[in-house]
Every structure is written in C-alpha cells, then in structure tokens.
Design a protein around this motif. Structure first.
Motif, PDB file in Angstrom:
ATOM      1  N   GLU A 115      18.474  -3.979 -16.057  1.00  0.00           N
ATOM      2  CA  GLU A 115      18.042  -2.863 -15.214  1.00  0.00           C
ATOM      3  C   GLU A 115      16.659  -2.377 -15.623  1.00  0.00           C
ATOM      4  O   GLU A 115      15.807  -2.106 -14.777  1.00  0.00           O
ATOM      5  N   HIS A 116      16.437  -2.280 -16.927  1.00  0.00           N
ATOM      6  CA  HIS A 116      15.145  -1.788 -17.415  1.00  0.00           C
ATOM      7  C   HIS A 116      14.009  -2.729 -17.021  1.00  0.00           C
ATOM      8  O   HIS A 116      12.962  -2.286 -16.518  1.00  0.00           O
ATOM      9  N   GLN A 117      14.223  -4.036 -17.221  1.00  0.00           N
ATOM     10  CA  GLN A 117      13.169  -5.000 -16.906  1.00  0.00           C
ATOM     11  C   GLN A 117      12.907  -5.051 -15.401  1.00  0.00           C
ATOM     12  O   GLN A 117      11.756  -5.139 -14.962  1.00  0.00           O
ATOM     13  N   LEU A 118      13.963  -5.016 -14.595  1.00  0.00           N
ATOM     14  CA  LEU A 118      13.780  -5.027 -13.143  1.00  0.00           C
ATOM     15  C   LEU A 118      13.018  -3.794 -12.676  1.00  0.00           C
ATOM     16  O   LEU A 118      12.149  -3.875 -11.806  1.00  0.00           O
ATOM     17  N   PHE A 119      13.327  -2.642 -13.266  1.00  0.00           N
ATOM     18  CA  PHE A 119      12.625  -1.420 -12.873  1.00  0.00           C
ATOM     19  C   PHE A 119      11.144  -1.505 -13.234  1.00  0.00           C
ATOM     20  O   PHE A 119      10.274  -1.108 -12.445  1.00  0.00           O
ATOM     21  N   LEU A 120      10.838  -2.052 -14.405  1.00  0.00           N
ATOM     22  CA  LEU A 120       9.433  -2.206 -14.799  1.00  0.00           C
ATOM     23  C   LEU A 120       8.713  -3.206 -13.895  1.00  0.00           C
ATOM     24  O   LEU A 120       7.534  -3.024 -13.559  1.00  0.00           O
ATOM     25  N   ILE A 121       9.412  -4.280 -13.494  1.00  0.00           N
ATOM     26  CA  ILE A 121       8.818  -5.256 -12.576  1.00  0.00           C
ATOM     27  C   ILE A 121       8.518  -4.601 -11.233  1.00  0.00           C
ATOM     28  O   ILE A 121       7.451  -4.815 -10.638  1.00  0.00           O
ATOM     29  N   ILE A 122       9.446  -3.779 -10.742  1.00  0.00           N
ATOM     30  CA  ILE A 122       9.236  -3.084  -9.465  1.00  0.00           C
ATOM     31  C   ILE A 122       8.047  -2.143  -9.568  1.00  0.00           C
ATOM     32  O   ILE A 122       7.193  -2.081  -8.665  1.00  0.00           O
ATOM     33  N   GLN A 123       7.956  -1.400 -10.669  1.00  0.00           N
ATOM     34  CA  GLN A 123       6.821  -0.499 -10.858  1.00  0.00           C
ATOM     35  C   GLN A 123       5.511  -1.276 -10.882  1.00  0.00           C
ATOM     36  O   GLN A 123       4.513  -0.857 -10.279  1.00  0.00           O
ATOM     37  N   GLU A 124       5.494  -2.415 -11.588  1.00  0.00           N
ATOM     38  CA  GLU A 124       4.277  -3.223 -11.677  1.00  0.00           C
ATOM     39  C   GLU A 124       3.886  -3.769 -10.311  1.00  0.00           C
ATOM     40  O   GLU A 124       2.711  -3.739  -9.916  1.00  0.00           O
ATOM     41  N   ALA A 125       4.873  -4.261  -9.563  1.00  0.00           N
ATOM     42  CA  ALA A 125       4.589  -4.807  -8.235  1.00  0.00           C
ATOM     43  C   ALA A 125       4.060  -3.734  -7.290  1.00  0.00           C
ATOM     44  O   ALA A 125       3.103  -3.959  -6.532  1.00  0.00           O
ATOM     45  N   MET A 126       4.660  -2.560  -7.310  1.00  0.00           N
ATOM     46  CA  MET A 126       4.208  -1.477  -6.441  1.00  0.00           C
ATOM     47  C   MET A 126       2.811  -1.005  -6.825  1.00  0.00           C
ATOM     48  O   MET A 126       1.984  -0.690  -5.946  1.00  0.00           O
ATOM     49  N   ALA A 127       2.531  -0.935  -8.108  1.00  0.00           N
ATOM     50  CA  ALA A 127       1.191  -0.543  -8.544  1.00  0.00           C
ATOM     51  C   ALA A 127       0.154  -1.557  -8.058  1.00  0.00           C
ATOM     52  O   ALA A 127      -0.957  -1.190  -7.641  1.00  0.00           O
ATOM     53  N   ASN A 128       0.494  -2.852  -8.100  1.00  0.00           N
ATOM     54  CA  ASN A 128      -0.429  -3.885  -7.624  1.00  0.00           C
ATOM     55  C   ASN A 128      -0.683  -3.751  -6.130  1.00  0.00           C
ATOM     56  O   ASN A 128      -1.802  -3.960  -5.653  1.00  0.00           O
ATOM     57  N   ILE A 129       0.366  -3.408  -5.375  1.00  0.00           N
ATOM     58  CA  ILE A 129       0.212  -3.235  -3.928  1.00  0.00           C
ATOM     59  C   ILE A 129      -0.756  -2.095  -3.637  1.00  0.00           C
ATOM     60  O   ILE A 129      -1.636  -2.203  -2.780  1.00  0.00           O
ATOM     61  N   VAL A 130      -0.604  -0.991  -4.358  1.00  0.00           N
ATOM     62  CA  VAL A 130      -1.491   0.160  -4.150  1.00  0.00           C
ATOM     63  C   VAL A 130      -2.932  -0.181  -4.530  1.00  0.00           C
ATOM     64  O   VAL A 130      -3.879   0.197  -3.833  1.00  0.00           O
ATOM     65  N   LYS A 131      -3.112  -0.928  -5.625  1.00  0.00           N
ATOM     66  CA  LYS A 131      -4.464  -1.219  -6.113  1.00  0.00           C
ATOM     67  C   LYS A 131      -5.176  -2.286  -5.293  1.00  0.00           C
ATOM     68  O   LYS A 131      -6.376  -2.188  -5.024  1.00  0.00           O
ATOM     69  N   HIS A 132      -4.459  -3.346  -4.887  1.00  0.00           N
ATOM     70  CA  HIS A 132      -5.137  -4.537  -4.371  1.00  0.00           C
ATOM     71  C   HIS A 132      -4.815  -4.885  -2.921  1.00  0.00           C
ATOM     72  O   HIS A 132      -5.632  -5.516  -2.260  1.00  0.00           O
ATOM     73  N   ALA A 133      -3.621  -4.535  -2.429  1.00  0.00           N
ATOM     74  CA  ALA A 133      -3.171  -5.119  -1.158  1.00  0.00           C
ATOM     75  C   ALA A 133      -3.727  -4.422   0.077  1.00  0.00           C
ATOM     76  O   ALA A 133      -3.828  -5.038   1.135  1.00  0.00           O
ATOM     77  N   HIS A 134      -4.060  -3.120  -0.030  1.00  0.00           N
ATOM     78  CA  HIS A 134      -4.479  -2.333   1.144  1.00  0.00           C
ATOM     79  C   HIS A 134      -3.394  -2.415   2.235  1.00  0.00           C
ATOM     80  O   HIS A 134      -3.692  -2.639   3.409  1.00  0.00           O
ATOM     81  N   ALA A 135      -2.160  -2.216   1.816  1.00  0.00           N
ATOM     82  CA  ALA A 135      -1.019  -2.359   2.734  1.00  0.00           C
ATOM     83  C   ALA A 135      -0.617  -1.002   3.295  1.00  0.00           C
ATOM     84  O   ALA A 135      -0.976   0.059   2.776  1.00  0.00           O
ATOM     85  N   ARG A 136       0.149  -1.052   4.380  1.00  0.00           N
ATOM     86  CA  ARG A 136       0.724   0.147   4.986  1.00  0.00           C
ATOM     87  C   ARG A 136       2.248   0.137   4.908  1.00  0.00           C
ATOM     88  O   ARG A 136       2.875   1.179   4.900  1.00  0.00           O
ATOM     89  N   LEU A 137       2.835  -1.051   4.885  1.00  0.00           N
ATOM     90  CA  LEU A 137       4.291  -1.197   4.882  1.00  0.00           C
ATOM     91  C   LEU A 137       4.730  -2.011   3.665  1.00  0.00           C
ATOM     92  O   LEU A 137       4.149  -3.054   3.366  1.00  0.00           O
ATOM     93  N   VAL A 138       5.757  -1.530   2.969  1.00  0.00           N
ATOM     94  CA  VAL A 138       6.325  -2.233   1.813  1.00  0.00           C
ATOM     95  C   VAL A 138       7.825  -2.339   2.018  1.00  0.00           C
ATOM     96  O   VAL A 138       8.491  -1.359   2.379  1.00  0.00           O
ATOM     97  N   SER A 139       8.346  -3.535   1.813  1.00  0.00           N
ATOM     98  CA  SER A 139       9.780  -3.776   1.955  1.00  0.00           C
ATOM     99  C   SER A 139      10.326  -4.296   0.626  1.00  0.00           C
ATOM    100  O   SER A 139       9.812  -5.277   0.080  1.00  0.00           O
ATOM    101  N   MET A 140      11.347  -3.640   0.103  1.00  0.00           N
ATOM    102  CA  MET A 140      11.951  -4.052  -1.165  1.00  0.00           C
ATOM    103  C   MET A 140      13.431  -4.369  -0.951  1.00  0.00           C
ATOM    104  O   MET A 140      14.157  -3.596  -0.335  1.00  0.00           O
ATOM    105  N   SER A 141      13.846  -5.523  -1.456  1.00  0.00           N
ATOM    106  CA  SER A 141      15.244  -5.941  -1.365  1.00  0.00           C
ATOM    107  C   SER A 141      15.732  -6.320  -2.760  1.00  0.00           C
ATOM    108  O   SER A 141      15.102  -7.133  -3.437  1.00  0.00           O
TER     109      SER A 141
END
Length: 352
Positions: A246-272
C-alpha cells in the motif's frame, strides 16, 4: 516465404504436400511402366489431385493440432510477462508437450517462490525505512517544537504585550498608538505566516490510520482540484494488501500525479487500481501532450523511481505514450495467497 518456412504449422503442411506429390509421382511412374493400370488420363489426374488434396487436409489438421498447443504455451508466457506468476498449464495426452508443460509449471513454481521471498525482503526493507523515517519525523517535530517556541510563541508574546499597553498609549499619544497598532498588524501577519509554514510541514501522512482505498478517496480528488485537473478514479481491491505494498503504491501514485502536473499539460486524469488474478494492477492515464520516445533523462519523469518501487515488491512499471495522445503509467505488483506464503515461510526457515 522465409517467414512461412519458419512456422512449424506451414512446414508440416509442406511436408504433407511433398508426400502427396511423391505418391502422385510413384503412381505416374507405376502407370507409365505398366506395373499399375490406370484407365484414362483423367482418372490419373483426378487420383493425383485426390492424393494432393488429402495430404493438404491431413497436413493442415496436424499442423493446427500442434499449433494449438504451442499457442497455449505462448499465451501463458505472455501472462507471465505481464506479471501473473500463478499461471499453470494442464498436462495433455501428448508426451512431448506434457514434458514441456510440466517443465514450464515447475519453472513457474520456482519463480513464484523466489518472487515471494523477494517481495518479503522488499517489504521488510520498506518497513525498516518507514521506521527510520518515523524516527526522523519525531526528531523533526521536536525541532519544530523548538522553532514554535523561538518564533511564533515569542511573536504572540510580543503581540500580547503590545496589545495590553495599547489603550494607555492611545490615551497619552494617539500618533504613538497608531504606530503600535501598525506593529501589532505586522507582528500578527508574521506570526500567521510562520504558523502556516509549520502546519504545512506537520501535515499528517495520508496513509496514517487508513488503508489505501480510504486514503485515495480523500487525497486524489483534493489533489486534482488543487491542480486544475478533472480526475476519474476506480478502485477495486478485493482482499487486504500488505502495508508495504500500500505504501509503495501510494508513493507511485503521488509520483505519477506530480509528473502529470509538471510535464503533461493535461486536463483529464484517469486512475484505475484493481486486483486481478494473483496481482494488483495500477493504471494512471492523462490526456496531455505525450511523447513518442522515453526521454533520455528518464528520472526527470519519475519513471525510474516508480520502477524501483515496483521492483522492490517483485513487480514492474511501464510507460506508454504517443505524441499528442497522452501518457499511461501501468504498474503490476504480484499478490500471493496466504497459504502459499505460509508454505514459503517454512521453506525460508529451513534454508536459514
């Protein structure tokens, strides 16, 4: 043509076709030499064509029979490549493929046991790091307590003293009272800023006293709202995950979301986040700008960090992207059943 000749099914079909041609040639030689009597040229032609057609049909059936068993092996190997280590192949009546399937099953059992040991070691490492982090947090809180005493506490004391003397100052000298009032406003603003900074540093860990699904229920929409993203979330976890996973998955999700905010210039994010057969699969997709090739500095996109976190638990992380079509981060973490883990624990004790 070379690719066809490399395919077992078509090579087998070719062998049967050559056999039919050879039988037709024998029939022709026998008829020509007088050993075989064939009345009429068309009878000979039809007989030869019958041999060829029969050879092709039998060859195709034999090739399909072998190809199906090869396809079963290929399908299960693809499942293994995707992180599902629980796949096993039922033995068949063909001794050749039975031995092959048996060796495949033995290999998967050995790999699954080793992966369980690897995951357990990774979980132990994560727990030890968490304990070290907790000690560091405790020390940091002690430091912040000292900072509170040296900054905000003193500011509040000065505000209290100035506010207590303000009525008398206003009675004696209105102008001096206005100066004291300005000082009070300045000190209160400074104390507020210092308090906000300390509160931000003392924010509780999102997973504290919560499981992963509960933490994501609170954290994911709040993070999307703060960063101007429209978020879609789907969490389907049937059983309980270990604290380390759970801890590692949560950190991976945080890292992925931070990358989206910094680099992707996205409007929609879908997490499964869902649990499949003996594995947990995380997928995070955005509609951002994407890219055709993984950048040379992969760490700048956090992929290397996510891969390391997944590999610690015997899993893997991959990135799928195309210029103008967004990016998808997919993570597979194996999950082992309790009874298997218990058996493996005994094996680990015997080895020690």
């Amino acid at each position: 043509m070379r690719n066809i000749l490399k395919n077992t099914k078509w090579v087998l079909l070719l062998y049967f076709l050559l056999t039919g041609l050879l039988m037709s040639a024998v029939l022709y030689i026998g008829a020509d030499s007088g050993y075989l009597v064939v009345k009429g040229t068309w009878v000979w032609v039809y007989t030869s064509l019958g041999f060829l057609l029969l050879s092709i049909v039998i060859g195709y059936m034999a090739g399909q029979r072998i190809q199906r068993r090869i396809d079963i092996l290929e399908f299960n190997m693809l499942q293994v490549a995707k992180g599902n280590l629980s796949v096993r192949i039922e033995e068949c009546d063909d001794p050749t493929f039975t031995r092959l399937y048996h060796e495949f099953n033995n290999l998967m059992e050995a790999m699954e046991k080793k992966m369980m040991l690897l995951q357990r070691m990774g979980e132990q490492e994560v727990v030890e790091k968490e304990k070290a982090a907790e000690r560091a947090v405790l020390e940091e809180r002690r430091r912040m307590a000292r900072d509170l005493h040296d900054t905000v506490s003193q500011q509040l004391f000065a505000i209290h003293m100035s506010a207590s003397s303000l009525p008398k100052v206003l009675e004696r000298n209105a102008e001096q009272g206005q100066v004291v009032m300005a000082q009070l406003i300045s000190m209160s603003q400074m104390a507020q800023k210092q308090m906000r900074a300390l509160i931000a540093q003392l924010r509780p860990v999102e997973l504290e006293d919560k499981n992963l699904a509960e933490a994501l229920e609170m954290w994911f929409p709040d993070y999307c709202r703060q960063n101007g993203l429209k978020g879609m979330k789907e969490v389907e976890l049937q059983g309980k995950l270990s604290e380390a996973i759970e801890h590692q998955l949560f950190l991976i999700i945080q890292e992925a979301m931070a990358n989206i905010v910094k680099h992707a210039h996205a409007r929609l994010v879908s997490m499964s986040l869902r649990e499949e057969q003996r594995q947990v699969v995380l997928s995070i997709s955005d509609d951002g700008q994407g890219f055709n090739e993984v950048p040379h500095k992969t760490g700048s996109y956090g992929l290397s960090t996510m891969q390391e976190r997944a590999e610690k638990l015997g899993g893997k992380a991959e990135i799928i992207s195309r210029q103008g079509s967004g990016t998808t981060i997919r993570v597979h973490i194996p999950k082992f059943e309790e009874e298997i883990t218990g058996k493996d624990h005994k094996i680990g004790e015997e080895e020690e």
